[in-house]
Design a protein around this motif. Structure first.
Motif, short mmCIF file in Angstrom:
data_model
loop_
_atom_site.label_atom_id
_atom_site.label_comp_id
_atom_site.label_asym_id
_atom_site.label_seq_id
_atom_site.Cartn_x
_atom_site.Cartn_y
_atom_site.Cartn_z
N GLN A 39 0.87 -1.64 0.47
CA GLN A 39 -0.37 -0.26 -0.17
C GLN A 39 0.32 0.98 0.28
N VAL A 61 -0.44 18.39 9.02
CA VAL A 61 -1.40 19.03 9.36
C VAL A 61 -2.85 18.76 9.50
N GLU A 62 -3.34 18.82 10.16
CA GLU A 62 -4.67 18.37 11.05
C GLU A 62 -5.50 18.82 11.16
N LEU A 63 -6.64 18.77 10.56
CA LEU A 63 -7.84 19.24 10.42
C LEU A 63 -7.80 19.04 12.42
N CYS A 95 -11.57 11.89 4.53
CA CYS A 95 -11.33 10.31 3.86
C CYS A 95 -9.59 9.99 5.01
N ASP A 96 -10.14 10.40 6.27
CA ASP A 96 -9.22 10.42 7.52
C ASP A 96 -9.39 9.07 8.06
N GLY A 97 -9.11 8.07 7.70
CA GLY A 97 -9.73 6.44 8.04
C GLY A 97 -10.85 6.13 8.90
N ILE A 121 0.47 -10.39 11.53
CA ILE A 121 1.12 -10.40 10.72
C ILE A 121 2.87 -9.80 10.82
N PHE A 198 -3.63 -7.29 14.47
CA PHE A 198 -4.48 -6.09 14.38
C PHE A 198 -5.88 -6.56 14.64
N GLY A 217 -13.46 6.61 1.59
CA GLY A 217 -12.83 5.25 2.41
C GLY A 217 -13.55 4.52 3.75
N GLY A 228 -9.06 -8.75 0.25
CA GLY A 228 -8.14 -7.10 -0.38
C GLY A 228 -9.50 -6.37 -0.69
N GLN A 229 -10.42 -5.70 -0.10
CA GLN A 229 -11.54 -4.95 -0.68
C GLN A 229 -11.32 -3.37 -0.21
N GLY A 230 -10.80 -3.58 1.34
CA GLY A 230 -10.66 -2.41 1.37
C GLY A 230 -10.46 -0.86 1.30
N MET A 231 -9.13 -0.92 0.44
CA MET A 231 -8.71 -0.11 -0.17
C MET A 231 -9.04 0.50 -1.26
N ASN A 232 -9.38 -0.49 -2.01
CA ASN A 232 -9.99 -0.16 -3.14
C ASN A 232 -11.68 0.10 -3.10
C1 FAD Z 1 -4.41 -6.21 7.44
C2 FAD Z 1 -4.70 -5.52 6.62
C3 FAD Z 1 -4.27 -6.17 5.34
C4 FAD Z 1 -5.02 -4.85 4.64
N1 FAD Z 1 -5.03 -5.29 2.37
C5 FAD Z 1 -6.06 -5.04 1.87
C6 FAD Z 1 -5.78 -4.90 0.98
O1 FAD Z 1 -5.09 -6.46 0.28
N2 FAD Z 1 -6.21 -4.41 -0.22
C7 FAD Z 1 -7.11 -3.38 -0.34
O2 FAD Z 1 -7.73 -2.64 -1.06
N3 FAD Z 1 -7.21 -3.43 1.22
C8 FAD Z 1 -5.96 -3.32 2.36
N4 FAD Z 1 -6.94 -2.94 3.38
C9 FAD Z 1 -7.70 -1.87 4.12
C10 FAD Z 1 -6.91 -0.59 3.64
O3 FAD Z 1 -5.51 -0.60 4.73
C11 FAD Z 1 -6.95 0.06 3.69
O4 FAD Z 1 -8.74 0.51 3.69
C12 FAD Z 1 -6.84 1.85 3.53
O5 FAD Z 1 -5.95 2.82 4.15
C13 FAD Z 1 -8.04 3.09 3.43
O6 FAD Z 1 -7.19 4.45 3.47
P1 FAD Z 1 -8.19 5.25 3.58
O7 FAD Z 1 -7.45 6.97 2.62
O8 FAD Z 1 -9.48 5.59 4.00
O9 FAD Z 1 -7.57 5.71 5.01
P2 FAD Z 1 -6.10 5.34 5.86
O10 FAD Z 1 -5.19 4.80 5.13
O11 FAD Z 1 -6.23 5.96 7.33
O12 FAD Z 1 -6.20 7.29 6.00
C14 FAD Z 1 -6.67 7.95 6.16
C15 FAD Z 1 -5.58 9.54 6.15
O13 FAD Z 1 -6.09 10.50 7.28
C16 FAD Z 1 -4.96 10.94 7.92
N5 FAD Z 1 -5.80 11.60 9.15
C17 FAD Z 1 -6.89 11.23 9.67
N6 FAD Z 1 -7.47 12.16 11.52
C18 FAD Z 1 -6.27 13.77 10.26
C19 FAD Z 1 -7.06 15.14 10.98
N7 FAD Z 1 -7.97 15.07 11.52
N8 FAD Z 1 -6.72 15.67 10.33
C20 FAD Z 1 -5.95 15.28 8.69
N9 FAD Z 1 -5.10 14.25 8.27
C21 FAD Z 1 -6.08 13.07 9.34
C22 FAD Z 1 -3.82 9.89 8.67
O14 FAD Z 1 -3.07 10.59 9.47
C23 FAD Z 1 -4.35 9.26 6.69
O15 FAD Z 1 -3.09 9.74 6.62
C24 FAD Z 1 -6.16 -4.46 4.78
C25 FAD Z 1 -5.79 -3.15 5.99
C26 FAD Z 1 -5.32 -4.15 6.86
C27 FAD Z 1 -5.38 -3.89 8.60
#
Ligand code: FAD
Length: 423
Positions: A39, A61-63, A95-97, A121, A198, A217, A228-232
């Motif tokens: 990733q 930089v944080e919101l 998109c902050d996870g 892992i 995890f 996201g 493996g669908q999370g990021m996709n």
């Molecule tokens: C073990 C494991 C295996 C995985 N394998 C796969 C796979 O094979 N295929 C797949 O598609 N997915 C996989 N995933 C899932 C994937 O990692 C996530 O779905 C993906 O990272 C989500 O992306 P996102 O951008 O939504 O969130 P995140 O990657 O969590 O990014 C969020 C970002 O926002 C920032 N942020 C948070 N709060 C703030 C704030 N207040 N201000 C500014 N910034 C902020 C964070 O610092 C971070 O950079 C896996 C996950 C795990 C745990």
């Protein structure tokens, strides 16, 4: 594609026996393989691509606050040194996870469950695994599962469930013991680059939009990594929202076009939560009799080519669609081609920018339609999948409308939904 490994299949084993091997060559796409890519590498490539448009990610930089008003969102940003900055934005996309500040500030409930089983892992070198080096392999054992994912030429990512043991940080010795017990034997792990544990949550929000604020996201949905669908899924969210926002910002669509984002994407997230949850529970079955029945069913079921093909399609995401989208108009009934809400697979139907594309044989009528909607429709007409039909293809490649030849009012109605949608 150049930096990743191209896996042609994924296999499931029990001890030295193979229960199933699902090949991806049957997927109706030029990309009919699993792209194994860390990733961090995907993020590096996306950031470089953003740079080509003059955009950049401001790290550190944080919101820390935001207020949604009638004309947009006033955001408070806190810089690494503590300095604050007010940014007035027309729209905010959270998109902050998984622990999303935006979601919590909106007061959105992240409804769902946490699985009782934890996972470990490790990214390690693997010797003695008798599987093609670029293919993921899953081993089922009465104690639990151990999975091998090749992530680079010389390293595998190994994931295993912890059974009844509590979540804890593993070391190489523990990973080796798990592999010895659950794997086919004769495998040696070495040189760990990363070890972690995890837990798995299965949660999603009800509303993807409140006023000028969206969630995308992991902020909107989290689920088991099985499949493996999370990021996709998160990237598909962004892809779905981006063209709609672009049209609204450009003034070519009414703001309530944006409501279709949540309507379309929440259905996909629900399906993925259910699929990955089912897969995880099948892997984690504890009862030995149930495990034996599972192994037998998998061996017999995946012996059938149609089931293997269906599974490959599911895993590839190629069947993701929006059959119940409020944007869908008309029908492909009696035509050989995709229905509204399905993808139209054709490299020739790219509108070049956020524009709809017409696929039709009657070029004079299509040209008249393009002249009437010059800002929404691409100037080029692409060949229809069936000479007897007309297709209106959205900027993200999904069909907005389908109709029989001559039924142009159906296409006009679909475009009318975009321009005056909800107003
Ligand atoms: C073990 C494991 C295996 C995985 N394998 C796969 C796979 O094979 N295929 C797949 O598609 N997915 C996989 N995933 C899932 C994937 O990692 C996530 O779905 C993906 O990272 C989500 O992306 P996102 O951008 O939504 O969130 P995140 O990657 O969590 O990014 C969020 C970002 O926002 C920032 N942020 C948070 N709060 C703030 C704030 N207040 N201000 C500014 N910034 C902020 C964070 O610092 C971070 O950079 C896996 C996950 C795990 C745990």
């Amino acid at each position: 594609m150049a930096t990743g490994l191209h896996a042609q299949a994924v296999s499931i084993h029990a001890g030295r026996g193979t229960l199933a091997r699902i090949a991806f060559g049957t997927i109706a796409s030029p990309f009919n393989y699993l792209l194994m890519i860390p990733q961090s590498e995907t993020e590096r490539l996306l950031e470089a691509h953003l740079g080509t448009f003059g955009g950049m990610v401001e790290r550190g930089v944080e919101l820390t606050d935001f207020v949604d008003g009638p004309d947009g969102v006033s955001c408070t940003l806190t810089h690494a040194g503590g300095r604050t900055e007010i940014l007035d934005a027309a729209w905010l996309v959270g998109c902050d996870g998984a622990h999303s500040f935006v979601r919590r500030t909106l007061g959105q409930v992240f409804a769902g469950d946490t699985l009782p089983t934890g996972f470990v892992i490790a990214d390690v070198r693997v010797a003695g695994l008798a599987i093609p080096p670029d293919e993921p392999a899953i081993f089922w054992h009465p104690d639990g599962a151990v999975m091998f994912f090749p992530i680079s030429r010389d390293r595998h990512r190994i994931i295993a469930d912890l059974g009844a043991a509590p979540l804890h940080m593993p070391d190489l010795g523990e990973m080796q013991r798990i592999v010895d017990r659950r794997g086919p034997g004769g495998i040696t792990l070495s040189d760990p680059a990363w070890l972690s544990d995890f837990g798995v949550n299965e949660r999603m929000v009800r509303d993807y939009r409140r006023g000028h604020v969206f969630l995308a996201g992991d902020a909107a949905h989290v689920h088991s990594p099985a499949g493996g669908q999370g990021m996709n899924t998160g990237m598909q969210d962004a892809f779905n929202l981006a063209w709609k926002l672009a049209l609204v910002v450009r003034g070519d669509a009414g703001p309530s076009l944006l409501d279709s984002y949540g309507a379309e994407r929440s259905g996909v997230a629900r399906q993925i939560l259910s699929d990955s949850g089912r897969m995880t529970r099948i892997v984690l079955l504890e009862n030995h009799l149930a495990q034996r029945a599972r192994n037998l069913i998998v061996r017999l079921g995946f012996g059938i080519p149609a089931i293997r093909r269906a599974m490959a399609d599911r895993m590839s995401g190629i069947r993701v669609g929006y059959p119940d989208s409020p944007l869908n108009t008309g029908s492909a009934h009696g035509l050989r081609g995709p229905a509204p809400g399905q993808r139209l697979v054709s490299g020739q139907c790219d509108g070049g920018g956020p524009r709809f594309v017409l696929a039709a044989r009657d070029c004079a009528a299509a040209r008249a339609m393009i002249a009437d909607h010059a800002s929404l429709l691409a100037p080029d007409i692409c060949p229809p999948p069936d000479e007897n039909g007309i297709w209106l293809v959205r900027p993200d490649g999904y069909v907005a409308a389908a109709a029989r030849n001559g039924h142009w009012p159906v296409i006009a109605a679909a475009l009318g939904k975009v321009t005056s949608y909800g107003s």
